[in-house]
Design an enzyme around this catalytic site. Structure first.
Site, PDB file in Angstrom:
ATOM      1  N   PHE A   1      53.980  12.400   6.016  1.00  0.00           N
ATOM      2  CA  PHE A   1      53.942  11.751   7.344  1.00  0.00           C
ATOM      3  C   PHE A   1      53.585  10.269   7.238  1.00  0.00           C
ATOM      4  O   PHE A   1      52.895   9.749   8.115  1.00  0.00           O
ATOM      5  CB  PHE A   1      52.906  12.410   8.279  1.00  0.00           C
TER       6      PHE A   1
ATOM      7  N   ALA B   1      33.428  10.107  -3.654  1.00  0.00           N
ATOM      8  CA  ALA B   1      34.411  10.671  -4.601  1.00  0.00           C
ATOM      9  C   ALA B   1      35.809  10.092  -4.371  1.00  0.00           C
ATOM     10  O   ALA B   1      36.766  10.494  -5.026  1.00  0.00           O
ATOM     11  CB  ALA B   1      34.448  12.197  -4.458  1.00  0.00           C
TER      12      ALA B   1
ATOM     13  N   GLU C   1      42.395   0.879  14.014  1.00  0.00           N
ATOM     14  CA  GLU C   1      43.586   1.727  14.102  1.00  0.00           C
ATOM     15  C   GLU C   1      43.617   2.439  15.465  1.00  0.00           C
ATOM     16  O   GLU C   1      44.647   2.520  16.124  1.00  0.00           O
ATOM     17  CB  GLU C   1      43.573   2.752  12.960  1.00  0.00           C
TER      18      GLU C   1
ATOM     19  N   GLN D   1      57.818   9.982  50.510  1.00  0.00           N
ATOM     20  CA  GLN D   1      56.354   9.875  50.415  1.00  0.00           C
ATOM     21  C   GLN D   1      55.850  10.303  49.031  1.00  0.00           C
ATOM     22  O   GLN D   1      54.953   9.686  48.468  1.00  0.00           O
ATOM     23  CB  GLN D   1      55.689  10.723  51.504  1.00  0.00           C
TER      24      GLN D   1
HETATM   25  C1  LIG Z   1      54.994  10.489  13.024  1.00  0.00           C
HETATM   26  C2  LIG Z   1      53.730  10.531  12.253  1.00  0.00           C
HETATM   27  C3  LIG Z   1      53.272   9.394  11.610  1.00  0.00           C
HETATM   28  C4  LIG Z   1      52.103   9.447  10.848  1.00  0.00           C
HETATM   29  N1  LIG Z   1      51.721   8.333  10.131  1.00  0.00           N
HETATM   30  C5  LIG Z   1      50.706   8.454   9.225  1.00  0.00           C
HETATM   31  C6  LIG Z   1      50.415   7.375   8.314  1.00  0.00           C
HETATM   32  O1  LIG Z   1      51.015   6.305   8.358  1.00  0.00           O
HETATM   33  N2  LIG Z   1      49.459   7.572   7.375  1.00  0.00           N
HETATM   34  C7  LIG Z   1      48.762   8.740   7.277  1.00  0.00           C
HETATM   35  O2  LIG Z   1      47.916   8.850   6.405  1.00  0.00           O
HETATM   36  N3  LIG Z   1      49.007   9.770   8.131  1.00  0.00           N
HETATM   37  C8  LIG Z   1      49.967   9.650   9.093  1.00  0.00           C
HETATM   38  N4  LIG Z   1      50.252  10.695   9.935  1.00  0.00           N
HETATM   39  C9  LIG Z   1      49.484  11.910   9.810  1.00  0.00           C
HETATM   40  C10 LIG Z   1      48.538  12.179  10.967  1.00  0.00           C
HETATM   41  O3  LIG Z   1      47.468  11.272  10.974  1.00  0.00           O
HETATM   42  C11 LIG Z   1      48.099  13.638  10.858  1.00  0.00           C
HETATM   43  O4  LIG Z   1      49.249  14.447  11.144  1.00  0.00           O
HETATM   44  C12 LIG Z   1      46.959  13.992  11.785  1.00  0.00           C
HETATM   45  O5  LIG Z   1      45.785  13.328  11.400  1.00  0.00           O
HETATM   46  C13 LIG Z   1      46.698  15.507  11.843  1.00  0.00           C
HETATM   47  O6  LIG Z   1      46.610  16.065  10.577  1.00  0.00           O
HETATM   48  P1  LIG Z   1      47.480  17.379  10.214  1.00  0.00           P
HETATM   49  O7  LIG Z   1      48.885  17.101  10.582  1.00  0.00           O
HETATM   50  O8  LIG Z   1      47.174  17.759   8.830  1.00  0.00           O
HETATM   51  O9  LIG Z   1      46.954  18.472  11.229  1.00  0.00           O
HETATM   52  P2  LIG Z   1      45.716  19.474  10.994  1.00  0.00           P
HETATM   53  O10 LIG Z   1      44.548  18.696  10.513  1.00  0.00           O
HETATM   54  O11 LIG Z   1      46.176  20.615  10.190  1.00  0.00           O
HETATM   55  O12 LIG Z   1      45.448  19.950  12.478  1.00  0.00           O
HETATM   56  C14 LIG Z   1      46.167  21.007  13.111  1.00  0.00           C
HETATM   57  C15 LIG Z   1      45.506  21.258  14.477  1.00  0.00           C
HETATM   58  O13 LIG Z   1      44.145  21.657  14.271  1.00  0.00           O
HETATM   59  C16 LIG Z   1      43.281  20.812  15.017  1.00  0.00           C
HETATM   60  N5  LIG Z   1      42.021  20.619  14.314  1.00  0.00           N
HETATM   61  C17 LIG Z   1      41.832  20.308  13.005  1.00  0.00           C
HETATM   62  N6  LIG Z   1      40.523  20.161  12.759  1.00  0.00           N
HETATM   63  C18 LIG Z   1      39.871  20.379  13.929  1.00  0.00           C
HETATM   64  C19 LIG Z   1      38.493  20.369  14.336  1.00  0.00           C
HETATM   65  N7  LIG Z   1      37.518  20.068  13.473  1.00  0.00           N
HETATM   66  N8  LIG Z   1      38.196  20.648  15.629  1.00  0.00           N
HETATM   67  C20 LIG Z   1      39.178  20.951  16.533  1.00  0.00           C
HETATM   68  N9  LIG Z   1      40.501  20.971  16.207  1.00  0.00           N
HETATM   69  C21 LIG Z   1      40.840  20.673  14.923  1.00  0.00           C
HETATM   70  C22 LIG Z   1      44.043  19.496  15.143  1.00  0.00           C
HETATM   71  O14 LIG Z   1      43.553  18.709  16.232  1.00  0.00           O
HETATM   72  C23 LIG Z   1      45.462  20.000  15.354  1.00  0.00           C
HETATM   73  O15 LIG Z   1      45.633  20.349  16.711  1.00  0.00           O
HETATM   74  C24 LIG Z   1      51.368  10.635  10.768  1.00  0.00           C
HETATM   75  C25 LIG Z   1      51.817  11.783  11.455  1.00  0.00           C
HETATM   76  C26 LIG Z   1      52.973  11.739  12.180  1.00  0.00           C
HETATM   77  C27 LIG Z   1      53.453  12.979  12.875  1.00  0.00           C
END
Ligand SMILES: Cc1cc2nc3c(=O)[nH]c(=O)nc-3n(C[C@H](O)[C@H](O)[C@H](O)COP(=O)(O)OP(=O)(O)OC[C@H]3O[C@@H](n4cnc5c(N)ncnc54)[C@H](O)[C@@H]3O)c2cc1C
Length: 387
Positions: free
Chosen positions: A161, A185, A248, A285
């Site tokens: 991503f 780390a 950010e 309205q």
């Molecule tokens: C189009 C796009 C561009 C992006 N660009 C970048 C980039 O440039 N660089 C980069 O490093 N990343 C990037 N990302 C990644 C993005 O930051 C992550 O997708 C995001 O942080 C979520 O991580 P994940 O997808 O692993 O979801 P997960 O962490 O697996 O989360 C899945 C679900 O669980 C929920 N969840 C997880 N932990 C908790 C908690 N403790 N409490 C409650 N709910 C929780 C989340 O809110 C979500 O609803 C991008 C993503 C997209 C889709």
């Protein structure tokens, strides 16, 4: 409601941005970016030449020297998003808010000299790679390792991503340099395009932001020299990420407010020109009340975001305040765009219309930069503590 954070310098700069858009961001260009899945380099170089990117790069390295003042970046965002060009705004945002700050604020003098001049001109494009296939919200769960070798590190792993990941020349990469998951780390290394074993992978097909590339990166025994360790010291990566996250998140808040305002403007103009049952759609309205709701939400949004920008300028925007801004602004953005699509009727669903594209683009604002659930977690910890 009139906003009060801009002075004549910002308004003069706004004219430069508008001029740039007229010249370099035509409808033909937008269609080309969407078809190619990326912004072409010529446009990024033109943005560099006109001073639209590299705003926080110090003047001695060829930038505008706006270290803590986000207002000029906000002007860029407002104009580009308001013109229905979310992908272009996103590509500029990655360069200026996610890549450049790590070198400006945390890089060594040699790193600044090596990369900042090219980042200000658009000759060097950056990206930030934290997320992995198995770890996004839980960043300390990453598996990409950087093992010490003679004169540098050997990096193995994968990221996913990554915005601008395909087009980037350098990628600020979050890696494990130590054992376990203690904050010390982790480190940030700059991986350069062309390093043996570094593959930019494939572009991911997304719901929105079609003109802005998002990629999977893979690293197989990539040798990265010591000089590319951000700040020149191992074990600082996690703290360095935390230091830039408020910016950010502020930047996503600004982009969300800009899209929310655009949704209002597009909806107002459309409903004033569209007729049904012998009158303007704006005269029903329901439409008038929805437009009143939108206008008020936009005023409140900017009042809040403007305050956050001024706090950032004074180095007072905390991680918790930035998290509030991010989730609240992007939730409001989603509501505004949803109302806007509805007021456009069927045309609101057609991607030729900016409201439809902005609606699709906006969905990820509640996911990236830390999901809105994680933002609420950060804010709530400050309120109730964490066991
Ligand atoms: C189009 C796009 C561009 C992006 N660009 C970048 C980039 O440039 N660089 C980069 O490093 N990343 C990037 N990302 C990644 C993005 O930051 C992550 O997708 C995001 O942080 C979520 O991580 P994940 O997808 O692993 O979801 P997960 O962490 O697996 O989360 C899945 C679900 O669980 C929920 N969840 C997880 N932990 C908790 C908690 N403790 N409490 C409650 N709910 C929780 C989340 O809110 C979500 O609803 C991008 C993503 C997209 C889709």
């Amino acid at each position: 409601m009139e906003r009060e954070i801009y002075d004549e310098d910002h308004e003069a700069f706004r004219k430069v941005v508008k001029e740039f858009l007229k010249r370099y961001a035509t409808e033909a260009k937008r269609t080309q970016w969407d078809a190619d899945g990326e912004i072409d380099r010529e446009t990024m170089l033109a943005a560099g030449a006109q001073g639209l990117i590299g705003l926080s790069v110090p003047e001695e390295f060829g930038g505008a020297g706006m270290l803590q003042d986000y207002r000029f970046r906000a002007v860029v965002n407002e104009e580009i998003v308001g013109a229905g060009l979310g992908s272009l705004a996103g590509a500029f945002g990655i360069q200026d808010d996610l890549a450049v700050p790590y070198i400006v604020h945390m890089g060594t003098q040699e790193q600044k000299q090596k990369w900042l001049p090219g980042m200000a001109t658009g000759e060097i494009l950056g990206a930030l790679a934290m997320t992995e296939p198995g770890a996004g919200s839980d960043l300390r769960g990453i598996r990409t390792t950087a093992k010490k070798a003679d004169g540098g590190y050997i990096v193995n792993g994968a990221k996913t991503f990554i915005s601008s990941g395909k087009t980037a020349d350098i990628v600020v990469t979050f890696v494990k340099t130590g054992e376990g998951n203690r904050p010390d780390a982790f480190s940030l290394l700059i991986l350069e395009d062309g390093m043996a074993g570094f593959d930019h992978g494939k572009k991911l097909q997304k719901m929105g932001f079609h003109g802005w590339d998002t990629a999977e990166l893979s690293f197989v025994d990539v040798f990265v020299p010591d000089e590319n360790l951000i700040g020149g010291k191992e074990g600082l990566g996690f703290i360095q990420l935390m230091m830039n996250l408020p910016l950010e998140r502020l930047s996503i808040g600004v982009a969300a407010a800009a899209a929310g305002e655009a949704a209002f403007v597009w909806s107002r103009d459309y409903t004033l020109s569209r007729e049904a049952f012998g009158q303007r759609v704006a005269d029903f309205q329901n439409t008038r009340f929805r437009l009143a709701d939108m206008a008020t939400t936009v005023d409140v949004l900017w009042t809040y975001i403007d305050r956050a920008m001024m706090l950032y300028k004074d180095k007072k925007l905390t991680a918790e305040e930035a998290a509030k801004v991010k989730f609240w602004a992007t939730d409001r953005e989603a509501e505004l765009l949803d109302i806007g699509v509805q007021l456009h009727g069927g045309y609101g669903y057609i991607t030729e219309y900016p409201i439809a594209r902005a609606y699709l683009d906006a969905r990820v604002h509640r996911i990236y930069g830390g999901t809105n659930e994680i933002m609420r977690d950060i804010v709530s910890r400050q309120i109730v503590g964490k066991r």
